[in-house]
Design a protein around this motif. Structure first.
Motif, PDB file in Angstrom:
ATOM      1  N   CYS A  57       0.826  -1.206   0.000  1.00 53.62           N
ATOM      2  CA  CYS A  57       0.000   0.000   0.000  1.00 53.62           C
ATOM      3  C   CYS A  57       0.864   1.262   0.000  1.00 53.62           C
ATOM      4  CB  CYS A  57      -0.901   0.028   1.237  1.00 53.62           C
ATOM      5  SG  CYS A  57      -2.221  -1.193   1.242  1.00 53.62           S
ATOM      6  N   ASN A  58       2.168   1.087   0.126  1.00 56.22           N
ATOM      7  CA  ASN A  58       3.074   2.223   0.281  1.00 56.22           C
ATOM      8  C   ASN A  58       3.796   2.617  -0.999  1.00 56.22           C
ATOM      9  OD1 ASN A  58       2.679   2.497   3.180  1.00 56.22           O
ATOM     10  ND2 ASN A  58       3.779   0.559   3.347  1.00 56.22           N
ATOM     11  N   GLU A  59       3.564   1.880  -2.072  1.00 59.09           N
ATOM     12  CA  GLU A  59       4.148   2.229  -3.356  1.00 59.09           C
ATOM     13  C   GLU A  59       3.117   1.976  -4.446  1.00 59.09           C
ATOM     14  OE1 GLU A  59       7.214  -0.622  -4.749  1.00 59.09           O
ATOM     15  OE2 GLU A  59       6.962  -1.572  -2.787  1.00 59.09           O
ATOM     16  N   PRO A  60       3.143   2.763  -5.516  1.00 61.23           N
ATOM     17  CA  PRO A  60       2.106   2.646  -6.547  1.00 61.23           C
ATOM     18  C   PRO A  60       2.246   1.392  -7.389  1.00 61.23           C
ATOM     19  CG  PRO A  60       3.793   4.202  -7.241  1.00 61.23           C
ATOM     20  CD  PRO A  60       4.109   3.837  -5.808  1.00 61.23           C
ATOM     21  N   GLU A  61       1.119   0.906  -7.842  1.00 60.01           N
ATOM     22  CA  GLU A  61       1.073  -0.180  -8.812  1.00 60.01           C
ATOM     23  C   GLU A  61       0.862   0.471 -10.178  1.00 60.01           C
ATOM     24  OE1 GLU A  61       1.648  -2.940 -10.633  1.00 60.01           O
ATOM     25  OE2 GLU A  61       1.152  -4.001  -8.762  1.00 60.01           O
ATOM     26  N   PRO A  62       1.878   0.478 -11.054  1.00 61.25           N
ATOM     27  CA  PRO A  62       1.785   1.225 -12.310  1.00 61.25           C
ATOM     28  C   PRO A  62       0.547   0.935 -13.143  1.00 61.25           C
ATOM     29  CG  PRO A  62       4.031   0.464 -11.970  1.00 61.25           C
ATOM     30  CD  PRO A  62       3.200  -0.170 -10.894  1.00 61.25           C
ATOM     31  N   ALA A  63       0.110  -0.310 -13.181  1.00 53.91           N
ATOM     32  CA  ALA A  63      -1.008  -0.683 -14.054  1.00 53.91           C
ATOM     33  C   ALA A  63      -2.353  -0.135 -13.590  1.00 53.91           C
ATOM     34  CB  ALA A  63      -1.086  -2.202 -14.189  1.00 53.91           C
TER      35      ALA A  63
END
Length: 292
Positions: A165-171
C-alpha cells in the motif's frame, strides 16, 4: 426516345443515390447510439460484444489463488454493462433511502453496505419501474470478461508488481481507488471510497472495475473444497470451453473487484471471493447489466 430513356435513367440514378445518402445519414446515429444505453434513472450502459476469453489466472501470476484455474469461456450474447457501479444518488432516487456508510460524502459515490438480497430487490424495482425484465446482476464470467477488456494480464492495463500500500502499482494507480491512493495520506489512514468516473476507464469504457467498492455478481458458490481441504469460492463452472456459465449451487454469493482499502493482490481481474447473500459491508456494492 433515346433522349427520354437517358432522362429516366439519370432520374432513377439521382433518386437511388439520394435515397442511399439519406439512409446512411439516418442509420449512422442509430448505430452510434446502440453502443451505449441510458435508462430512466440516468444509468449509462456500455455495449459489450459477445466473444471468448481466458478466464482465471496463469499459474505464474503473483497473488494467484488456488481456485482461479485458467480456462476458455464463450460469452454467446452481447450485453450492456453498467458504465459505473450503482451510485448513492441512483439508489436513493429509485428506493427512497440511502443505506451507505458514507452517505454524507455525496450522491456520485458508489452505493455500499448493501447485501446481495438488497441488490436483487433494487433490480426488481428497476425492472418494474421500466416495465421490463432486462436488468440483472452480471454473471461472474460476464464480469471478468468486461473487466479484462481483451487483456490477459493481472489487470486490464498490465501486470501486478507489488502487494504494498506504500508504493504505486503502475497498471492501476491511474484507474483504481485502492489502498495506495484511497486514503493513505491527507489525512493519514483515512481510507474511503471515491466518486465514480474519477479514474481512467478500461479499454471498453468501464470505470472502477478495479477498486472503489467490491461488486456482487449473480453466481452462487460453496465456500470450501472438502477434497482439497481448501477454503475459497467453489463452483463447477471453471472448465474449458464452457458457454455462458452461471453457478447456481451453494449458500454464498460471489463478489468481484477489489475494495478501496485493499492491496493490488485483490484488485486483479481473476480475483474472486464470497459472502453470504445477507451480508452488508461498507466496501460492498454492485453494478448491473441490461440484456439486449
Amino acid at each position: 426516345m433515346k433522349h427520354d430513356f437517358k432522362f429516366v435513367t439519370t432520374s432513377f440514378f439521382i433518386f437511388f443515390f439520394t435515397l442511399f445518402i439519406l439512409l446512411a445519414l439516418f442509420h449512422q446515429p442509430v448505430f452510434a447510439q446502440s453502443k451505449t444505453y441510458t435508462n430512466k434513472l440516468g444509468m449509462r450502459f456500455v455495449l459489450i460484444s459477445k466473444g471468448s476469453f481466458l478466464m482465471g489466472s496463469p499459474v505464474f501470476e503473483p497473488g494467484r489463488q488456488w481456485n482461479e484455474k485458467r480456462h476458455k469461456v464463450l460469452i454467446s450474447k452481447d450485453f450492456y454493462m453498467g458504465e459505473t457501479e450503482v451510485t448513492q444518488g441512483q439508489w436513493e432516487k429509485l428506493v427512497g433511502f440511502n443505506p451507505s456508510s458514507f452517505s454524507k460524502l455525496g450522491k456520485s459515490f458508489p452505493i455500499d453496505t448493501v447485501s446481495w438480497n438488497d441488490c436483487m430487490e433494487f433490480i426488481r424495482v428497476l425492472n418494474k419501474w421500466e416495465a421490463t425484465d432486462k436488468y440483472r446482476l452480471p454473471t461472474e464470467a460476464e464480469w471478468e470478461y468486461a473487466c479484462r477488456a481483451g487483456s490477459t494480464s493481472a489487470f486490464s492495463n498490465g501486470p501486478i508488481t507489488t502487494f504494498s500500500c506504500n508504493e504505486p502499482e503502475p497498471a492501476i494507480v491511474n484507474m483504481a481507488w485502492y489502498c495506495y491512493n484511497s486514503g493513505l495520506a491527507s489525512p493519514a489512514r483515512d481510507f474511503k471510497p471515491h466518486p465514480v468516473k474519477t479514474k481512467a476507464p478500461n479499454k471498453w469504457g468501464l470505470y472502477d472495475m478495479h477498486g472503489n467498492v467490491q461488486e456482487w455478481v449473480l453466481d452462487s458458490c460453496k465456500w470450501r473444497d472438502i477434497l482439497r481441504a481448501r477454503v475459497g469460492a467453489v463452483t463447477t463452472t471453471y472448465k474449458d470451453n464452457i458457454v455462458d456459465p452461471l453457478n447456481e449451487t451453494g449458500k454464498h454469493k460471489i463478489i468481484r473487484g477489489g475494495g478501496w482499502y485493499q492491496t493490488g493482490k485483490y484488485q486483479r481481474s481473476a480475483y474472486r471471493s464470497y459472502y453470504k447473500p445477507k451480508t452488508r459491508r461498507n466496501s460492498l456494492g454492485f453494478r448491473i447489466v441490461r440484456m439486449r
